[in-house]
Design a protein around this motif. Sequence first.
Motif, PDB file in Angstrom:
ATOM      1  N   LEU A 108       2.280 -15.070   9.744  1.00 53.32           N
ATOM      2  CA  LEU A 108       3.506 -15.144  10.987  1.00 53.32           C
ATOM      3  C   LEU A 108       3.275 -14.713  11.306  1.00 53.32           C
ATOM      4  CD1 LEU A 108       6.332 -14.500   7.836  1.00 53.32           C
ATOM      5  CD2 LEU A 108       5.729 -16.894   9.286  1.00 53.32           C
ATOM      6  N   HIS A 109       2.111 -13.661  11.867  1.00 51.97           N
ATOM      7  CA  HIS A 109       0.838 -13.074  12.925  1.00 51.97           C
ATOM      8  C   HIS A 109       2.562 -11.855  13.539  1.00 51.97           C
ATOM      9  CE1 HIS A 109      -1.908 -15.695  13.701  1.00 51.97           C
ATOM     10  NE2 HIS A 109      -0.948 -17.059  13.739  1.00 51.97           N
ATOM     11  N   GLU A 110       2.122 -11.525  12.557  1.00 59.77           N
ATOM     12  CA  GLU A 110       3.158  -9.749  12.468  1.00 59.77           C
ATOM     13  C   GLU A 110       3.281  -8.695  13.282  1.00 59.77           C
ATOM     14  OE1 GLU A 110       7.011  -9.622  12.739  1.00 59.77           O
ATOM     15  OE2 GLU A 110       7.492 -12.385  13.072  1.00 59.77           O
ATOM     16  N   GLY A 111       1.418  -9.392  12.519  1.00 63.45           N
ATOM     17  CA  GLY A 111       1.128  -7.386  13.265  1.00 63.45           C
ATOM     18  C   GLY A 111       1.305  -6.510  12.094  1.00 63.45           C
ATOM     19  N   LEU A 112       1.602  -5.302  12.520  1.00 62.00           N
ATOM     20  CA  LEU A 112       1.599  -3.758  11.772  1.00 62.00           C
ATOM     21  C   LEU A 112       2.607  -3.756  11.286  1.00 62.00           C
ATOM     22  CD1 LEU A 112       0.524  -1.199  10.761  1.00 62.00           C
ATOM     23  CD2 LEU A 112       1.772  -0.459  12.904  1.00 62.00           C
ATOM     24  N   ARG A 113       3.799  -4.420  11.701  1.00 57.93           N
ATOM     25  CA  ARG A 113       4.886  -4.434  10.827  1.00 57.93           C
ATOM     26  C   ARG A 113       5.316  -5.064   9.949  1.00 57.93           C
ATOM     27  NH1 ARG A 113      10.517  -3.915  13.552  1.00 57.93           N
ATOM     28  NH2 ARG A 113       9.035  -3.336  15.533  1.00 57.93           N
ATOM     29  N   GLY A 114       5.163  -6.779  10.029  1.00 59.11           N
ATOM     30  CA  GLY A 114       4.268  -7.687   9.078  1.00 59.11           C
ATOM     31  C   GLY A 114       3.411  -6.817   7.104  1.00 59.11           C
ATOM     32  N   LEU A 115       2.738  -6.112   8.391  1.00 57.96           N
ATOM     33  CA  LEU A 115       2.062  -5.561   6.905  1.00 57.96           C
ATOM     34  C   LEU A 115       2.598  -4.601   6.209  1.00 57.96           C
ATOM     35  CD1 LEU A 115      -0.811  -5.227   5.885  1.00 57.96           C
ATOM     36  CD2 LEU A 115      -1.383  -2.833   7.412  1.00 57.96           C
ATOM     37  N   ILE A 116       3.801  -3.526   7.206  1.00 55.40           N
ATOM     38  CA  ILE A 116       4.230  -3.022   5.654  1.00 55.40           C
ATOM     39  C   ILE A 116       5.392  -3.353   5.284  1.00 55.40           C
ATOM     40  CG2 ILE A 116       5.720  -0.988   6.227  1.00 55.40           C
ATOM     41  CD1 ILE A 116       4.502  -0.402   8.841  1.00 55.40           C
ATOM     42  N   PHE A 117       5.695  -4.590   5.781  1.00 53.63           N
ATOM     43  CA  PHE A 117       6.858  -5.363   4.656  1.00 53.63           C
ATOM     44  C   PHE A 117       6.015  -5.588   3.578  1.00 53.63           C
ATOM     45  CE2 PHE A 117       9.499  -5.261   8.438  1.00 53.63           C
ATOM     46  CZ  PHE A 117      10.900  -5.131   8.240  1.00 53.63           C
ATOM     47  N   ALA A 118       4.716  -5.871   3.830  1.00 54.93           N
ATOM     48  CA  ALA A 118       3.897  -6.792   2.730  1.00 54.93           C
ATOM     49  C   ALA A 118       3.567  -6.017   1.769  1.00 54.93           C
ATOM     50  CB  ALA A 118       2.846  -7.504   3.933  1.00 54.93           C
ATOM     51  N   MET A 119       3.324  -4.947   1.969  1.00 51.38           N
ATOM     52  CA  MET A 119       3.216  -4.093   1.164  1.00 51.38           C
ATOM     53  C   MET A 119       4.889  -3.418   0.432  1.00 51.38           C
ATOM     54  SD  MET A 119       0.567  -1.210   3.525  1.00 51.38           S
ATOM     55  CE  MET A 119       0.897  -0.132   2.698  1.00 51.38           C
ATOM     56  N   LEU A 120       5.866  -4.013   0.879  1.00 50.99           N
ATOM     57  CA  LEU A 120       7.191  -2.762   0.739  1.00 50.99           C
ATOM     58  C   LEU A 120       7.673  -3.998  -0.622  1.00 50.99           C
ATOM     59  CD1 LEU A 120       9.206  -2.061   3.275  1.00 50.99           C
ATOM     60  CD2 LEU A 120       8.560  -0.924   2.159  1.00 50.99           C
ATOM     61  N   ILE A 121       7.005  -5.365  -0.584  1.00 53.09           N
ATOM     62  CA  ILE A 121       7.184  -6.934  -1.247  1.00 53.09           C
ATOM     63  C   ILE A 121       6.468  -6.357  -2.632  1.00 53.09           C
ATOM     64  CG2 ILE A 121       7.389  -8.522  -1.839  1.00 53.09           C
ATOM     65  CD1 ILE A 121       7.865  -9.478   1.625  1.00 53.09           C
ATOM     66  N   SER A 122       5.175  -5.817  -2.488  1.00 55.47           N
ATOM     67  CA  SER A 122       4.065  -5.610  -3.734  1.00 55.47           C
ATOM     68  C   SER A 122       5.302  -4.628  -4.510  1.00 55.47           C
ATOM     69  CB  SER A 122       2.579  -5.204  -3.061  1.00 55.47           C
ATOM     70  OG  SER A 122       1.449  -4.876  -4.147  1.00 55.47           O
ATOM     71  N   SER A 123       5.088  -2.983  -3.858  1.00 57.33           N
ATOM     72  CA  SER A 123       5.598  -2.002  -4.502  1.00 57.33           C
ATOM     73  C   SER A 123       6.875  -2.580  -5.484  1.00 57.33           C
ATOM     74  CB  SER A 123       5.488  -1.088  -3.502  1.00 57.33           C
ATOM     75  OG  SER A 123       4.787  -0.233  -2.798  1.00 57.33           O
ATOM     76  N   ALA A 124       8.008  -3.163  -4.623  1.00 50.54           N
ATOM     77  CA  ALA A 124       9.225  -3.522  -5.461  1.00 50.54           C
ATOM     78  C   ALA A 124       8.878  -4.264  -6.506  1.00 50.54           C
ATOM     79  CB  ALA A 124      10.110  -4.666  -4.156  1.00 50.54           C
ATOM     80  N   CYS A 125       8.390  -5.374  -6.275  1.00 52.24           N
ATOM     81  CA  CYS A 125       7.750  -6.475  -7.778  1.00 52.24           C
ATOM     82  C   CYS A 125       7.060  -5.641  -8.730  1.00 52.24           C
ATOM     83  CB  CYS A 125       6.720  -7.816  -7.120  1.00 52.24           C
ATOM     84  SG  CYS A 125       7.448  -8.589  -6.100  1.00 52.24           S
ATOM     85  N   SER A 126       6.109  -3.907  -8.433  1.00 50.35           N
ATOM     86  CA  SER A 126       5.722  -3.780  -9.592  1.00 50.35           C
ATOM     87  C   SER A 126       6.940  -2.959  -9.869  1.00 50.35           C
ATOM     88  CB  SER A 126       4.532  -2.463  -8.915  1.00 50.35           C
ATOM     89  OG  SER A 126       4.402  -1.835  -9.650  1.00 50.35           O
ATOM     90  N   GLY A 127       8.267  -2.151  -9.356  1.00 51.51           N
ATOM     91  CA  GLY A 127       8.709  -1.067  -9.342  1.00 51.51           C
ATOM     92  C   GLY A 127      10.306  -2.496 -10.539  1.00 51.51           C
ATOM     93  N   LEU A 128      10.245  -3.455 -10.664  1.00 47.29           N
ATOM     94  CA  LEU A 128      10.836  -4.267 -11.438  1.00 47.29           C
ATOM     95  C   LEU A 128      10.606  -4.392 -13.065  1.00 47.29           C
ATOM     96  CD1 LEU A 128      10.857  -8.044  -9.746  1.00 47.29           C
ATOM     97  CD2 LEU A 128      12.622  -6.167  -9.562  1.00 47.29           C
ATOM     98  N   VAL A 129       9.244  -3.893 -12.886  1.00 47.17           N
ATOM     99  CA  VAL A 129       9.338  -3.849 -14.647  1.00 47.17           C
ATOM    100  C   VAL A 129      10.574  -2.522 -15.093  1.00 47.17           C
ATOM    101  CG1 VAL A 129       7.210  -2.415 -16.386  1.00 47.17           C
ATOM    102  CG2 VAL A 129       6.611  -3.822 -14.249  1.00 47.17           C
ATOM    103  N   LEU A 130      10.405  -1.731 -14.437  1.00 49.22           N
ATOM    104  CA  LEU A 130      11.261  -0.514 -15.124  1.00 49.22           C
ATOM    105  C   LEU A 130      12.546  -1.371 -15.456  1.00 49.22           C
ATOM    106  CD1 LEU A 130      11.041   2.301 -12.879  1.00 49.22           C
ATOM    107  CD2 LEU A 130      10.271   2.200 -14.832  1.00 49.22           C
ATOM    108  N   PRO A 131      13.851  -2.405 -14.967  1.00 49.51           N
ATOM    109  CA  PRO A 131      14.864  -2.527 -15.908  1.00 49.51           C
ATOM    110  C   PRO A 131      14.188  -3.687 -17.455  1.00 49.51           C
ATOM    111  CG  PRO A 131      14.578  -2.798 -13.278  1.00 49.51           C
ATOM    112  CD  PRO A 131      13.345  -2.590 -14.058  1.00 49.51           C
TER     113      PRO A 131
END
Length: 478
Positions: free
Chosen positions: A177-200
């Motif tokens: 997607l060539h989104e640069g820094l904005r895309g990198l941060i969104f990717a980090m948020l997606i990874s954290s959200a997936c790990s957080g799904l363990v709690l439910p």
Amino acid sequence: MTAIVSVRGFLYSSAIYGAADAVVLAVGGLFLLPLYMRTLSQPEFGNYVIVKTNAELFTYVLFMGLPSAAARVYFDNKRIGRHVAYMGSVINLFLFNLAAFGAVFYFWGDRIWKLLSPATPTIPYLWFSVALASTSFFASMGPLWLRLEGRVHAFVTVQIGSSVVLAAAVAVALMVLHEGLRGLIFAMLISSACSGLVLPWLFGRRYRPRIEISHVTESLRFAAPIVIGYVAYFVLNRIGTVILQRHVASDQIAIFGLAQQLAMMVTIVATAFGKAVQPAVYAAEPATARDLLDRSGQMLIVLMFGFTSCLVLFAWEALSVVAPRSYAPSFEIFLILAWSNLAYSLNLISSTALFYHRRPKTSVAVSIGGASLSATISLWLIPLYQLRGAAIATAVAFVTMSLSGQWITRRLTGQSLIGPMLLTLLAAAVVSLFAYWVREQDFSALTAIGLKSIVAALIGVALYAIVRASRSLNSRNA
């Protein structure tokens, strides 16, 4: 014999937990760096360093020390069958804190951001930092709960799975997607959200949206000094980046940030080791805890010296692969910071011992002293020497803090690693000077790698001999 078996089992589980944690931290902190370097411009990577630094500070404030406090208090509640309700209270307390700080950021966020990073735009970077800090809480609490329950396979699956998600999301954001820094941060948020799904999944239908006062009070009793300690750690390790923003451009922040990121691999390994050690120590009886602290301290010194030596010896080759040639000045800064992080990592056992003996305020006092020293020296050296000044200030503060922690621990418990620590730091300094000397010579790449490989092999043989001798001595004492 039973004590020996339990210690061996503890060390085995520590290795598994530590390896899984190291994978998570290494993927985001090292393995993806070549992709960052090749797809982000140097000023853009400098802004990434700034966002990560501020997100780290927000993390300490938002977390309120709850994950560390939960690791200490969880077992007390499990003995009476109240551990699920306790974890629910911790989650709900964080949500309440997040809402309160969200309001603060909404009204005064621009002032806070300009105080931290005057040359970086507030929008969208403030809210990126807040989002990273918020999602990382859930990403840390799920794996922590699995670790406390001893669910090794589930823990490893979650940790490795989140690393795979991060790598895939970053690759898509930056390369497709060539989104640069904005895309990198969104990717980090997606990874954290997936790990957080363990709690439910862990709560199931047992979650209740309420906060029990007893859970809050017992958690905050441990968490309050932890928060102070974390903020002190931020000053210790990150104040240089904050002050540097007032003296150098973002492309120079990128150079310092890359060196710091590579050097943080030392702390990452130590942190992974500590996450495995501390729950076992906190749950142990006094006699067993003393044995665990002693043996894990020996293991930590050997592990950290071996890892740091290999990292230092081959850092130039790694840097050549990871980053463009414009980042070459990072090597000298990295050598200083890697040695600094080794010194800091050796403070792990003393801080664990102080918390086990219910002396968190003492541990915090050591951190505050180191942070004050770091800030003072940084304010003096950075205007004069810029990047080198920031690295030297960090080194002085880390060494002083680690030695102080060991001295206090010796007075409290009679145990001390001051001698082995000093020898380790001296040996690591020699290895660093050797790596710098090789870099300055006109050697071919093959010759340089050969010389370093010989030194690495000699270090490995020496450490193996030390481990064998230590095992023999421990067996006789048992």
